[in-house]
Motif scaffolding. Sequence first.
Motif, PDB file in Angstrom:
ATOM      1  N   ALA A  83      -5.356  73.415  67.168  1.00 52.18           N
ATOM      2  CA  ALA A  83      -4.566  74.376  67.936  1.00 52.18           C
ATOM      3  C   ALA A  83      -3.528  73.669  68.802  1.00 52.18           C
ATOM      4  O   ALA A  83      -2.355  74.090  68.858  1.00 52.18           O
ATOM      5  N   MET A  84      -3.930  72.583  69.459  1.00 53.19           N
ATOM      6  CA  MET A  84      -3.004  71.867  70.324  1.00 53.19           C
ATOM      7  C   MET A  84      -1.910  71.175  69.522  1.00 53.19           C
ATOM      8  O   MET A  84      -0.783  71.004  70.008  1.00 53.19           O
ATOM      9  N   SER A  85      -2.209  70.781  68.290  1.00 51.35           N
ATOM     10  CA  SER A  85      -1.193  70.172  67.426  1.00 51.35           C
ATOM     11  C   SER A  85      -0.097  71.186  67.101  1.00 51.35           C
ATOM     12  O   SER A  85       1.099  70.873  67.180  1.00 51.35           O
ATOM     13  N   VAL A 158       0.961  80.534  65.139  1.00 49.22           N
ATOM     14  CA  VAL A 158      -0.157  79.910  64.423  1.00 49.22           C
ATOM     15  C   VAL A 158      -1.141  79.305  65.427  1.00 49.22           C
ATOM     16  O   VAL A 158      -2.365  79.436  65.288  1.00 49.22           O
ATOM     17  N   ALA A 159      -0.616  78.662  66.464  1.00 49.56           N
ATOM     18  CA  ALA A 159      -1.472  78.094  67.510  1.00 49.56           C
ATOM     19  C   ALA A 159      -2.315  79.176  68.164  1.00 49.56           C
ATOM     20  O   ALA A 159      -3.501  78.959  68.461  1.00 49.56           O
ATOM     21  N   ALA A 160      -1.734  80.365  68.381  1.00 48.42           N
ATOM     22  CA  ALA A 160      -2.474  81.462  69.008  1.00 48.42           C
ATOM     23  C   ALA A 160      -3.683  81.860  68.166  1.00 48.42           C
ATOM     24  O   ALA A 160      -4.777  82.094  68.697  1.00 48.42           O
ATOM     25  N   PHE A 161      -3.509  81.917  66.846  1.00 50.87           N
ATOM     26  CA  PHE A 161      -4.633  82.255  65.962  1.00 50.87           C
ATOM     27  C   PHE A 161      -5.733  81.186  66.046  1.00 50.87           C
ATOM     28  O   PHE A 161      -6.921  81.514  66.107  1.00 50.87           O
ATOM     29  N   VAL A 162      -5.335  79.921  66.049  1.00 52.22           N
ATOM     30  CA  VAL A 162      -6.340  78.849  66.101  1.00 52.22           C
ATOM     31  C   VAL A 162      -6.992  78.803  67.481  1.00 52.22           C
ATOM     32  O   VAL A 162      -8.183  78.529  67.612  1.00 52.22           O
ATOM     33  N   PHE A 163      -6.207  79.075  68.537  1.00 51.53           N
ATOM     34  CA  PHE A 163      -6.779  79.150  69.884  1.00 51.53           C
ATOM     35  C   PHE A 163      -7.848  80.237  69.959  1.00 51.53           C
ATOM     36  O   PHE A 163      -8.862  80.067  70.642  1.00 51.53           O
ATOM     37  N   ALA A 196     -19.637  68.152  80.230  1.00 53.30           N
ATOM     38  CA  ALA A 196     -19.826  67.300  79.048  1.00 53.30           C
ATOM     39  C   ALA A 196     -19.105  67.882  77.843  1.00 53.30           C
ATOM     40  O   ALA A 196     -18.471  67.151  77.066  1.00 53.30           O
ATOM     41  N   LEU A 197     -19.189  69.195  77.672  1.00 58.28           N
ATOM     42  CA  LEU A 197     -18.505  69.865  76.567  1.00 58.28           C
ATOM     43  C   LEU A 197     -17.001  69.621  76.650  1.00 58.28           C
ATOM     44  O   LEU A 197     -16.362  69.243  75.659  1.00 58.28           O
ATOM     45  N   THR A 198     -16.439  69.810  77.839  1.00 58.15           N
ATOM     46  CA  THR A 198     -14.997  69.620  78.016  1.00 58.15           C
ATOM     47  C   THR A 198     -14.588  68.187  77.731  1.00 58.15           C
ATOM     48  O   THR A 198     -13.566  67.931  77.086  1.00 58.15           O
ATOM     49  N   THR A 199     -15.389  67.231  78.190  1.00 60.26           N
ATOM     50  CA  THR A 199     -15.059  65.821  77.998  1.00 60.26           C
ATOM     51  C   THR A 199     -15.040  65.454  76.515  1.00 60.26           C
ATOM     52  O   THR A 199     -14.099  64.813  76.034  1.00 60.26           O
ATOM     53  N   VAL A 200     -16.077  65.857  75.780  1.00 63.35           N
ATOM     54  CA  VAL A 200     -16.131  65.563  74.343  1.00 63.35           C
ATOM     55  C   VAL A 200     -14.977  66.247  73.620  1.00 63.35           C
ATOM     56  O   VAL A 200     -14.349  65.666  72.726  1.00 63.35           O
ATOM     57  N   VAL A 201     -14.684  67.484  74.010  1.00 64.18           N
ATOM     58  CA  VAL A 201     -13.581  68.221  73.389  1.00 64.18           C
ATOM     59  C   VAL A 201     -12.258  67.499  73.613  1.00 64.18           C
ATOM     60  O   VAL A 201     -11.448  67.349  72.689  1.00 64.18           O
ATOM     61  N   LEU A 202     -12.015  67.022  74.827  1.00 59.34           N
ATOM     62  CA  LEU A 202     -10.758  66.333  75.125  1.00 59.34           C
ATOM     63  C   LEU A 202     -10.618  65.054  74.302  1.00 59.34           C
ATOM     64  O   LEU A 202      -9.532  64.761  73.766  1.00 59.34           O
ATOM     65  N   PHE A 203     -11.684  64.279  74.192  1.00 55.56           N
ATOM     66  CA  PHE A 203     -11.640  63.060  73.384  1.00 55.56           C
ATOM     67  C   PHE A 203     -11.383  63.399  71.909  1.00 55.56           C
ATOM     68  O   PHE A 203     -10.648  62.684  71.217  1.00 55.56           O
ATOM     69  N   THR A 204     -12.000  64.487  71.437  1.00 49.36           N
ATOM     70  CA  THR A 204     -11.816  64.872  70.033  1.00 49.36           C
ATOM     71  C   THR A 204     -10.379  65.320  69.784  1.00 49.36           C
ATOM     72  O   THR A 204      -9.800  64.997  68.735  1.00 49.36           O
ATOM     73  N   VAL A 205      -9.798  66.048  70.733  1.00 46.90           N
ATOM     74  CA  VAL A 205      -8.391  66.449  70.609  1.00 46.90           C
ATOM     75  C   VAL A 205      -7.503  65.212  70.513  1.00 46.90           C
ATOM     76  O   VAL A 205      -6.570  65.156  69.708  1.00 46.90           O
ATOM     77  N   SER A 206      -7.803  64.209  71.324  1.00 52.41           N
ATOM     78  CA  SER A 206      -7.031  62.967  71.282  1.00 52.41           C
ATOM     79  C   SER A 206      -7.120  62.321  69.904  1.00 52.41           C
ATOM     80  O   SER A 206      -6.115  61.844  69.362  1.00 52.41           O
ATOM     81  N   LEU A 207      -8.322  62.327  69.325  1.00 53.60           N
ATOM     82  CA  LEU A 207      -8.518  61.735  68.001  1.00 53.60           C
ATOM     83  C   LEU A 207      -7.750  62.516  66.933  1.00 53.60           C
ATOM     84  O   LEU A 207      -7.103  61.920  66.053  1.00 53.60           O
ATOM     85  N   VAL A 208      -7.801  63.851  66.995  1.00 54.43           N
ATOM     86  CA  VAL A 208      -7.107  64.686  66.008  1.00 54.43           C
ATOM     87  C   VAL A 208      -5.598  64.480  66.086  1.00 54.43           C
ATOM     88  O   VAL A 208      -4.922  64.271  65.066  1.00 54.43           O
TER      89      VAL A 208
END
Length: 316
Positions: A83-85, A158-163, A196-208
Amino acid sequence: MTAQNGGGSGKADLLLVAVTLLAGVSWIFSKEAVLLMPPLLFMALRFLLAGLVLALVGWRQLLRLSADQFQRSVKVGLVFGLAMSFWIMGLHFGTHVGEGAFLTSLGVVLVPVMARLVFKETPPTSTWVALPVAAAGLALLSLQGGFRAEAGQLFFVVAAFVFALYFTLNTRAANHATVTDSAGGVTTRDRVPALALTTVVLFTVSLVTASGSLILEDWPTAFAAFTPVMAGWVIASATVGTAARFFLQTYAQSLSVHSHGVVIMVLEPMWTALFAAFWFAETMSAVQVAGCFLIFLSLVVNRWASVRRVLKQWLA
């Protein structure tokens, strides 16, 4: 006890207003950054830094995550990263920040629809009323000498749908859930602690976003041209627009179960449009204003049950 809860709810509401302000400011930071550097690389750096900041705060929660909790958090992050992409590409190609904020906010209206498609949940009646209103607003924003959407607008939609899918998965990960397997057995999955959820999500967004950037963007040229100004926008976006925003939102939601956050959060596109008008001297035509108003109206209709509760409490 009632007075205490009322005070907590009031404090939570004020903090959530601050969250919407930070979200609006983050749009400005991000737009400035993508004017100077590759958009996906910017997102990778932004979310990596934000993840590190939150990891310093929530490392104890991270260490206590089970394998199942970690796996679910990564899945949420993968969807959020996609979504962020799309969102950052919309910001990169878009010509109007305020308009983009209203288009992206369509994701809130689409959440019940996505929950229906993915998890067979029954949407409230307000969703079916809000959808045509949102569609009318979207049509007005796309009418430019005929129905012709810009590339930036398409990325935002498209981002809105994925969000919408992200919001649905994130809510399920952050709360206890019962799962029925193919044999008919029922198990309860523990919620993932918010920090913890937010932290893992942020790292995963960085990886994507880093993966997308590595494929589509020229890293050697980008880093060779990296300047202190670029670093400043990355740091501001990561700390103020991402880490502080998510931390305040998590803290506010922990103060009171009666918080009116679902209503307050619809202010984000309005703040963004105001900040864009001030910072970039953006203006809107009458048709654009009408389109944004209809999208905002669809957000209010979609949250009507919460809006009605808030109005009753204020008028009581």
